[in-house]
Design a protein around this motif. Structure first.
Motif, PDB file in Angstrom:
ATOM      1  N   TYR A 175      -4.648   0.909  -8.347  1.00 38.50           N
ATOM      2  CA  TYR A 175      -4.869   0.249  -6.449  1.00 38.50           C
ATOM      3  C   TYR A 175      -6.035  -0.482  -6.248  1.00 38.50           C
ATOM      4  N   PHE A 201       1.688   2.016  -3.523  1.00 36.67           N
ATOM      5  CA  PHE A 201       0.752   1.972  -4.311  1.00 36.67           C
ATOM      6  C   PHE A 201       1.319   3.511  -3.763  1.00 36.67           C
ATOM      7  N   THR A 205      -9.684   6.080  -2.758  1.00 39.23           N
ATOM      8  CA  THR A 205      -9.082   6.144  -4.151  1.00 39.23           C
ATOM      9  C   THR A 205      -9.553   6.730  -5.538  1.00 39.23           C
ATOM     10  N   TRP A 233      -4.449   3.617 -11.442  1.00 45.44           N
ATOM     11  CA  TRP A 233      -4.973   3.936 -10.291  1.00 45.44           C
ATOM     12  C   TRP A 233      -5.838   1.993 -10.347  1.00 45.44           C
ATOM     13  N   ARG A 253       1.192  -1.342  -0.145  1.00 49.35           N
ATOM     14  CA  ARG A 253       0.031  -0.396   0.119  1.00 49.35           C
ATOM     15  C   ARG A 253       0.665   1.057  -0.274  1.00 49.35           C
TER      16      ARG A 253
END
Length: 532
Positions: free
Chosen positions: A197, A181, A213, A194, A178
């Motif tokens: 993620y 990312f 996100t 994106w 994470r």
């Protein structure tokens, strides 16, 4: 020796000397096929059989440490010499490092990789191979260090980020993945980054994190596709209110974008799935009003299908009219001077009955003035004005607008080159219907002054005769004959008028004056009437 007859341009050689002599082709006497035929396969097989075996160096068996050390020294010297010659060749560095790895000398292998990176650190293949070697041999911290340096130096190479994240995830280090990312997202990558993620968060059931996100994603890439993906994510999680809110925000921000049609279709289909047919209908209508006709083809098709499924008779008709309207818009956009298409379009709008739209189409149609001032180009165009005026008078009942239409039309026509008697007469007859005799006389007087025509004189005289204004009729006949003294019809009608008023002497004088004219178009008609 060069001949005396030689050509100086050919070095004093004759034409015969310079001719290229080709060998005489041999004639084949016997053209019958040979008893034994050879195939291409046979030729290739024979060639392969006769080929000599490839010479390969003998296999070397190393039996003691001294020989191994000599072999390693020799091999390293070969690689170092090769690197000195072709320093920029990346494949040489990779082979050298992989060889060191095969010898289990990892420190030396790392040294080679580092030297290679000093030569060309922008080559992401080097970083990938280097990190893969570390991972393969389970040097996790070394691999992490390599990936960290790689993404710092080459943050725009997506493959490095993907591989780094994949390694952390395989190790079960979700927090570390994470974190990687987050570092990547700070560089604002493309949409795929994106979405990766978001998928990562959803794999670990972190819906709230995925939502956050998505919010950052649509801010970074405010495109229609991004908003639709966000809304579908909410819909998938059963959050209908949130999904609707996403679509509404997207419409506010992207209603004027080129691919807004896709957004409206997705929004309407969402409402349709939620059984909110009225909401879906409103979205379709809003979209059709705001999106340019050239970009709304798919939207019209979807709207018609929607109305056929959910609408009543009126709604279906409205959708079909919308589709036909779109077709006409497309045609007039391609060729705005195709007046027949404009007539069809106007007829369609008149069948619907919306005054605003009808007037708008009429105004757009009459704005397309023919490019050349020749009557043949204006003959279809002028009927747009006539139909517009008749619509305003008969259907809309707006007399002032009708008067304005006739006035603007007469102002537009280049009367010094050509004119249309029909327009003058229709304008005058309209004024008579409004009991405005003075206005009608003014229009017809202007017509005679600017563009005199037989039709105008005849109609003007007929009107004045019906009103009993004999003096005006006489003046008009005089003007008529002054404009066309050879016109026997005008002379005979003038004389008939006087005769009907029992003014025989005046009639005789008119006939005598007529026969003295130097040129007449139909003298036999005149003599026939005179004799009577």
């Amino acid at each position: 020796m060069a001949s005396k007859d030689g050509d100086p341009s050919l070095g004093y050689l004759t034409r015969k000397d310079t001719e290229v002599k080709l060998p005489r082709p041999t004639r084949v006497k016997n053209k019958t096929p040979a008893p034994i035929q050879i195939t291409a396969e046979q030729i290739l097989r024979e060639a392969r059989e006769r080929q000599e075996a490839e010479i390969r160096p003998p296999k070397q068996k190393i039996t003691d440490p001294t020989e191994l050390a000599d072999y390693r020294l020799r091999k390293r010297k070969e690689f170092e010499d090769l690197i000195r010659r072709v320093r920029w060749n990346v494949s040489v560095w990779i082979k050298y490092a992989q060889w060191e790895e095969s010898q289990k000398d990892f420190n030396r292998a790392r040294s080679v990789w580092e030297r290679a990176l000093e030569v060309d650190y922008r080559n992401h293949t080097l970083w990938l191979k280097y990190a893969e070697v570390e991972m393969k041999n389970k040097f996790i911290n070394h691999a992490r260090n390599v990936w960290d340096r790689a993404v710092t130096l080459l943050p725009r190479v997506d493959q490095l980020w993907y591989k780094y994240i994949h390694m952390e995830e395989m190790l079960g280090n979700v927090a570390g993945a994470r974190q990687v990312f987050e570092r990547w997202m700070s560089w604002m990558p493309d949409q795929q980054g994106w979405l990766s993620y978001i998928k990562f968060e959803l794999r670990y059931n972190e819906v709230e994190r995925a939502r956050a996100t998505y919010e950052r994603f649509v801010q970074c890439h405010p495109k229609v596709g991004a908003w639709i993906k966000y809304a579908k994510f909410e819909m998938k999680n059963g959050e209908i209110v949130r999904a609707r809110n996403v679509y509404e925000r997207a419409v506010e921000k992207l209603a004027d974008e080129e691919d807004a049609e896709q957004l409206f279709v997705a929004f309407a289909e969402f409402e349709e799935r939620c059984k909110e047919t009225e909401r879906a209908r409103c979205i379709y209508k809003f979209a059709l009003d705001h999106i340019p006709k050239g970009r709304a083809e798919d939207l019209y098709r979807k709207f018609v299908a929607f109305e056929k499924q959910y609408g009543d008779k009126e709604g279906i008709e409205d959708a079909i009219v919308g589709k036909r309207r779109f077709q006409y818009e497309d045609e007039v956009r391609k060729n705005p001077l195709n007046y027949d298409t404009w007539f069809d379009y106007i007829r369609l709008e008149e069948s619907v009955g919306s005054k605003g739209r009808i007037r708008e189409v009429y105004e757009r149609a009459i704005a397309n003035v023919p490019p050349a001032e020749e009557k043949r180009y204006w003959q279809r165009y002028i009927y747009l004005w006539i139909n517009y005026a008749l619509y305003e008078e008969l259907d809309a009942g707006d007399m002032e607008r009708t008067r304005d239409v006739y006035r603007e039309c007469l102002k537009l026509i280049p009367h010094e080159k050509f004119s249309f008697a029909k327009i003058w007469l229709l304008a005058a007859q309209f004024e008579i219907r409004q009991l405005n005799l003075k206005g009608a006389r003014q229009i017809l007087g202007n017509a005679i002054g600017k563009a005199p025509k037989d039709k105008i004189f005849k109609k003007y005289i007929e009107i004045e005769l019906q009103l009993g204004n004999i003096d005006r009729c006489r003046k008009l006949y005089e003007k008529y004959l002054e404009w066309a003294p050879e016109n026997c019809y005008a002379w005979s009608k003038y004389a008939e008028l006087e005769r009907s008023l029992s003014e025989t002497e005046r009639a005789r004088a008119i006939f005598e004056l007529a026969i003295t004219q130097p040129a007449l178009d139909m003298p036999e008609l005149l003599w026939k009437v005179f004799a009577l």
